[in-house]
Design an enzyme around this catalytic site. Sequence first.
Site, short mmCIF file in Angstrom:
data_model
loop_
_atom_site.label_atom_id
_atom_site.label_comp_id
_atom_site.label_asym_id
_atom_site.label_seq_id
_atom_site.Cartn_x
_atom_site.Cartn_y
_atom_site.Cartn_z
CG HIS A 163 -1.89 1.15 1.30
ND1 HIS A 163 -2.31 1.72 0.19
CD2 HIS A 163 -2.37 1.86 2.44
CE1 HIS A 163 -3.26 2.80 0.42
NE2 HIS A 163 -3.26 2.92 1.82
CD GLU A 191 -37.95 -2.79 2.90
OE1 GLU A 191 -37.44 -2.26 1.83
OE2 GLU A 191 -38.58 -3.89 3.05
CD GLU A 248 -35.39 -6.05 0.85
OE1 GLU A 248 -35.28 -5.75 -0.11
OE2 GLU A 248 -36.33 -6.32 1.76
P1 NDP Z 1 -1.55 -7.05 9.62
O1 NDP Z 1 -2.61 -6.40 10.78
O2 NDP Z 1 -2.62 -8.22 9.40
O3 NDP Z 1 -0.22 -7.33 10.31
C1 NDP Z 1 -0.16 -7.81 11.34
C2 NDP Z 1 1.50 -8.21 11.51
O4 NDP Z 1 2.37 -6.91 11.85
C3 NDP Z 1 1.83 -9.24 12.37
O5 NDP Z 1 2.71 -10.07 12.18
C4 NDP Z 1 2.20 -8.37 13.47
O6 NDP Z 1 3.05 -8.96 14.66
C5 NDP Z 1 2.89 -7.26 12.92
N1 NDP Z 1 3.18 -6.08 13.78
C6 NDP Z 1 1.99 -5.36 14.10
N2 NDP Z 1 2.50 -4.21 14.81
C7 NDP Z 1 4.03 -4.31 14.85
C8 NDP Z 1 4.84 -3.76 15.56
N3 NDP Z 1 4.66 -2.40 16.22
N4 NDP Z 1 6.11 -3.93 15.33
C9 NDP Z 1 6.18 -5.03 14.53
N5 NDP Z 1 5.38 -5.89 13.86
C10 NDP Z 1 4.06 -5.47 14.24
O7 NDP Z 1 -1.58 -6.08 8.28
P2 NDP Z 1 -2.10 -6.29 6.89
O8 NDP Z 1 -1.65 -7.67 6.60
O9 NDP Z 1 -3.73 -6.01 7.06
O10 NDP Z 1 -1.41 -5.12 6.25
C11 NDP Z 1 -0.03 -5.01 5.82
C12 NDP Z 1 0.12 -4.29 4.69
O11 NDP Z 1 -0.68 -4.92 3.60
C13 NDP Z 1 -0.47 -2.89 4.84
O12 NDP Z 1 0.43 -1.99 3.98
C14 NDP Z 1 -1.76 -2.80 4.21
O13 NDP Z 1 -2.38 -1.57 3.57
C15 NDP Z 1 -1.45 -3.62 3.13
N6 NDP Z 1 -2.56 -4.43 2.55
C16 NDP Z 1 -3.47 -5.00 3.20
C17 NDP Z 1 -4.73 -5.94 2.85
C18 NDP Z 1 -5.70 -6.59 3.36
O14 NDP Z 1 -6.58 -7.04 3.00
N7 NDP Z 1 -5.32 -6.55 4.92
C19 NDP Z 1 -4.99 -5.89 1.34
C20 NDP Z 1 -3.94 -5.20 0.50
C21 NDP Z 1 -2.90 -4.58 1.00
P3 NDP Z 1 2.89 -9.54 16.01
O15 NDP Z 1 2.44 -10.76 16.12
O16 NDP Z 1 4.30 -9.24 16.75
O17 NDP Z 1 1.96 -8.40 16.49
#
Ligand code: NDP
Length: 329
Positions: free
Chosen positions: A108, A227, A231
């Site tokens: 993204h 409604e 739907e």
């Molecule tokens: P997620 O919320 O699923 O990511 C979670 C992951 O990020 C976990 O592995 C978590 O690890 C890690 N994480 C969270 N916070 C931290 C932190 N502070 N430091 C280090 N690691 C961290 O993200 P998405 O997969 O939804 O999104 C990722 C990217 O993909 C974004 O840029 C999003 O815009 C893009 N995107 C997402 C889509 C979607 O449908 N979800 C679709 C297309 C693009 P831990 O277990 O340690 O918390």
Amino acid sequence: MVKVYYDSDASLDSLKRRTVAVIGYGSQGRAQALNMRDSGVEVIVGLRKEGSSWKAAEAEGFTVYPISEATKKGDIVHILIPDPVQPVVYQSEIRNHLVGRKALGFSHGFNVHFKQIVPPSDSDVIMVAPKSPGRRLRETFLAGFGVPALIAVEQDRSGKAREMALAISKALGCTRAGVLETTFKDETESDLIGEQTVLVGGLMELIKKGFETLVEAGYEPELAYFEACNEAKLIMDLIYERGLVGMLRAVSDTAKYGGLAVGPEVIDEHVKLNMKKVVGHVRSGKFAKDWVSKFDNSSTVLDHFMKELDRHQIEIVGRKIRRMAGLEK
Ligand code: NDP
Ligand code: MG
């Protein structure tokens, strides 16, 4: 017309003898890491030790490193943690380890486009954004197909950035469905405008205001919910499968006439003017500035909005109806 790339336009060659460090193992991280590995790409995963996904990635056979270490070991550092945490993690764990012509990948464009992350000027910066949640990306790959994706190149220092974005798309299975080329700017802006005016903002407010209008006019809330909300799914399914005209062919002539004759009076030019205001705020960076200023306590800000909505009558009635329909316990 936008250019669409398919399997035969992409080659995995530019990923040969290269390691992709996938940072994050959530929705996108897990699916993208698994698909790339199944396509023969060398993938390692970068995570924080105390988080819950470290074990999950290890259990699925990946070598997992702290983010700084994975960044050092990777040739392509593909950042797939939530957008609001990316800038801080980039500053503290990634930036100083991007030595020697590494490529940075995103799914993204928000942080790069709005300069919350400013990559080193000598790295390639690419985007591969599958147009689906991670789970669907994985499922369609396993079924032998893929989901469409967008690619973009923000910086091309190697002269091979597009090839690399296409190679990743191919490894994800996305070139089987088709990959469209765009820019970080267009992907980011159109995503924000779409989710605010139509998908998340527009639809939700339309449903809510339609519900309120019926209830305030004296109709039972349950009736109003059917409604204005229930739907809506049936209509959207028809539009998704058949287009607007196809949907109209499937409803009664009364609904057809009412929709065509009265609809434009409800969602009128004034609504469109509001939408254009959204375009202005997204393009000028006003929205991004506002949201970025809330990054540090984003969960508190969002919780506040969510709690307020949770108390709205449409949610109370909705829960009852969804239980009746067996959708919720
Ligand atoms: P997620 O919320 O699923 O990511 C979670 C992951 O990020 C976990 O592995 C978590 O690890 C890690 N994480 C969270 N916070 C931290 C932190 N502070 N430091 C280090 N690691 C961290 O993200 P998405 O997969 O939804 O999104 C990722 C990217 O993909 C974004 O840029 C999003 O815009 C893009 N995107 C997402 C889509 C979607 O449908 N979800 C679709 C297309 C693009 P831990 O277990 O340690 O918390
Ligand atoms: Mg979006």
